[in-house]
Design a protein around this motif. Structure first.
Motif, short mmCIF file in Angstrom:
data_model
loop_
_atom_site.label_atom_id
_atom_site.label_comp_id
_atom_site.label_asym_id
_atom_site.label_seq_id
_atom_site.Cartn_x
_atom_site.Cartn_y
_atom_site.Cartn_z
N ALA A 126 -1.54 -10.84 -23.35
CA ALA A 126 -1.49 -9.97 -22.17
C ALA A 126 -2.89 -9.59 -21.70
CB ALA A 126 -0.69 -8.70 -22.50
N MET A 127 -3.81 -9.37 -22.65
CA MET A 127 -5.19 -9.06 -22.27
C MET A 127 -5.80 -10.21 -21.48
SD MET A 127 -6.43 -7.34 -25.87
CE MET A 127 -8.17 -7.37 -25.44
N THR A 128 -5.57 -11.41 -21.96
CA THR A 128 -6.13 -12.58 -21.28
C THR A 128 -5.57 -12.73 -19.87
OG1 THR A 128 -6.48 -13.75 -23.38
CG2 THR A 128 -6.36 -15.08 -21.38
N TRP A 129 -4.26 -12.62 -19.72
CA TRP A 129 -3.66 -12.80 -18.41
C TRP A 129 -3.99 -11.66 -17.46
CZ3 TRP A 129 -2.20 -16.92 -16.04
CH2 TRP A 129 -1.85 -18.04 -16.79
N ARG A 130 -4.11 -10.46 -18.00
CA ARG A 130 -4.53 -9.33 -17.15
C ARG A 130 -5.89 -9.62 -16.52
NH1 ARG A 130 -6.65 -5.04 -20.80
NH2 ARG A 130 -8.44 -6.47 -20.63
N SER A 131 -6.82 -10.13 -17.32
CA SER A 131 -8.16 -10.40 -16.80
C SER A 131 -8.17 -11.60 -15.86
CB SER A 131 -9.12 -10.64 -17.97
OG SER A 131 -9.26 -9.45 -18.74
N ARG A 132 -7.34 -12.60 -16.14
CA ARG A 132 -7.26 -13.74 -15.22
C ARG A 132 -6.74 -13.32 -13.85
NH1 ARG A 132 -4.61 -18.44 -19.13
NH2 ARG A 132 -6.59 -19.43 -19.75
N LEU A 133 -5.78 -12.42 -13.84
CA LEU A 133 -5.16 -12.01 -12.59
C LEU A 133 -5.99 -11.01 -11.82
CD1 LEU A 133 -1.45 -11.66 -13.82
CD2 LEU A 133 -2.39 -13.46 -12.35
N THR A 134 -6.71 -10.13 -12.53
CA THR A 134 -7.44 -9.05 -11.86
C THR A 134 -8.93 -9.35 -11.70
OG1 THR A 134 -7.92 -7.89 -13.94
CG2 THR A 134 -5.84 -7.37 -12.82
N GLY A 135 -9.46 -10.28 -12.50
CA GLY A 135 -10.90 -10.50 -12.47
C GLY A 135 -11.68 -9.39 -13.15
N ILE A 136 -10.99 -8.58 -13.96
CA ILE A 136 -11.62 -7.48 -14.70
C ILE A 136 -11.45 -7.75 -16.19
CG2 ILE A 136 -11.61 -5.01 -15.18
CD1 ILE A 136 -12.56 -5.63 -12.39
N ALA A 137 -12.55 -7.79 -16.92
CA ALA A 137 -12.49 -8.07 -18.36
C ALA A 137 -13.05 -6.89 -19.14
CB ALA A 137 -13.29 -9.33 -18.68
N THR A 138 -12.74 -6.85 -20.43
CA THR A 138 -13.23 -5.78 -21.30
C THR A 138 -14.12 -6.36 -22.39
OG1 THR A 138 -11.16 -5.95 -22.56
CG2 THR A 138 -11.28 -4.26 -20.86
N GLY A 139 -14.85 -5.48 -23.05
CA GLY A 139 -15.85 -5.91 -24.00
C GLY A 139 -15.33 -6.72 -25.16
N ASP A 140 -14.12 -6.43 -25.61
CA ASP A 140 -13.58 -7.18 -26.75
C ASP A 140 -13.12 -8.58 -26.37
OD1 ASP A 140 -11.46 -6.19 -25.28
OD2 ASP A 140 -10.70 -4.92 -26.89
N GLN A 141 -13.34 -8.96 -25.11
CA GLN A 141 -13.07 -10.33 -24.67
C GLN A 141 -14.34 -11.18 -24.62
OE1 GLN A 141 -10.65 -8.55 -21.25
NE2 GLN A 141 -9.62 -10.51 -21.52
N GLY A 142 -15.44 -10.64 -25.13
CA GLY A 142 -16.68 -11.41 -25.17
C GLY A 142 -17.27 -11.67 -23.80
N LEU A 143 -17.53 -10.63 -23.04
CA LEU A 143 -18.11 -10.79 -21.71
C LEU A 143 -19.42 -11.56 -21.76
CD1 LEU A 143 -17.59 -7.25 -20.14
CD2 LEU A 143 -16.87 -9.40 -19.11
N PHE A 144 -19.62 -12.44 -20.80
CA PHE A 144 -20.89 -13.16 -20.69
C PHE A 144 -21.29 -13.24 -19.22
CE2 PHE A 144 -17.52 -16.38 -20.66
CZ PHE A 144 -17.85 -17.15 -19.55
#
Length: 228
Positions: A126-144
């Motif tokens: 769910a975290m992955t798809w949330r970020s894919r759909l919104t373009g908003i990611a969180t730190g525990d997803q390894g932002l680069f």
């Protein structure tokens, strides 16, 4: 193409070696690891010093620590990794490929939580798809982010919570993120210690409040006040 892995830490002696160990081949290949300590009292900097290129002290606070690391980093792309997150094989190669040719790029990884069970797999997905759909990611997803993009938006905002969301919002105005297909193994301790449903609901309430304009300092108080 050089990657700078930037890791903010605070009293992570129990696990920092496990985080840094998978990154040693990257160091051997010419990439760098910068660990920024926020004032640990458990010997974290001493442990990290054996496995990182630089260990420095920075003002306490994840945003401030990561910005300090970026100031000192020499790479073409910054990879911000939490101290309780394990990098998968091939992560550095995937990052190099993503920004090959000097491309301006930013993004995140897929996530797999460290605990077994269907509920934790669902949360990671769910975290992955949330970020894919919104373009908003969180730190525990390894932002680069490439150096040029990161510097172009002024780095992480100086806020005590939601600094990752705020950075994503700023970067998304420049371009959409890339989701790399590899899975980071992220610690599930937050959900294990405080309960899955309680933690999910708390994070959604805080995120909604932030999008509605709530003060990040107040959200920080609510977040840590909600944890026993």
């Amino acid at each position: 193409m050089r990657i700078s892995v930037i890791i903010p830490v605070l009293d992570e002696a129990a696990g920092i070696a496990d985080t840094l160990a998978p990154l040693q081949p990257a160091r051997a290949a010419g990439h760098e690891i910068v660990v920024v300590d926020g004032g640990s009292s458990d010997g974290t900097p001493e442990i990290a010093a054996r496995l990182a290129d630089r260990v420095v002290e920075g003002p306490r606070g994840r945003a401030a620590q990561m910005n300090r690391g970026a100031e000192l980093a020499s790479g073409d792309l910054y990879w911000f990794l939490h101290a309780d997150t394990r990098a998968p094989d091939g992560a550095i190669e995937a990052l190099v490929d993503a920004c090959s040719g000097g491309r301006r790029v930013w993004g995140f990884f897929q996530v797999r939580l460290s605990a077994p069970g269907a509920a934790f797999r669902v949360i990671g997905t769910a975290m992955t798809w949330r970020s894919r759909l919104t373009g908003i990611a969180t730190g525990d997803q390894g932002l680069f982010a490439s150096r040029r993009l990161f510097d172009g938006v002024g780095g992480f905002p100086s806020v005590p919570l939601m600094e990752d969301v705020a950075l994503s919002q700023a970067l998304r105005q420049r371009q959409l993120p890339v989701c790399l297909p590899l899975q980071l193994h992220t610690s599930a301790r937050r959900w294990q210690e405080h309960g899955i449903v309680r933690t999910v609901l708390l994070m959604w309430r805080l995120r909604l409040a932030y999008f509605l304009g709530a003060d990040p300092a107040r959200l920080h108080e609510r977040y840590y006040g909600a944890q026993p």
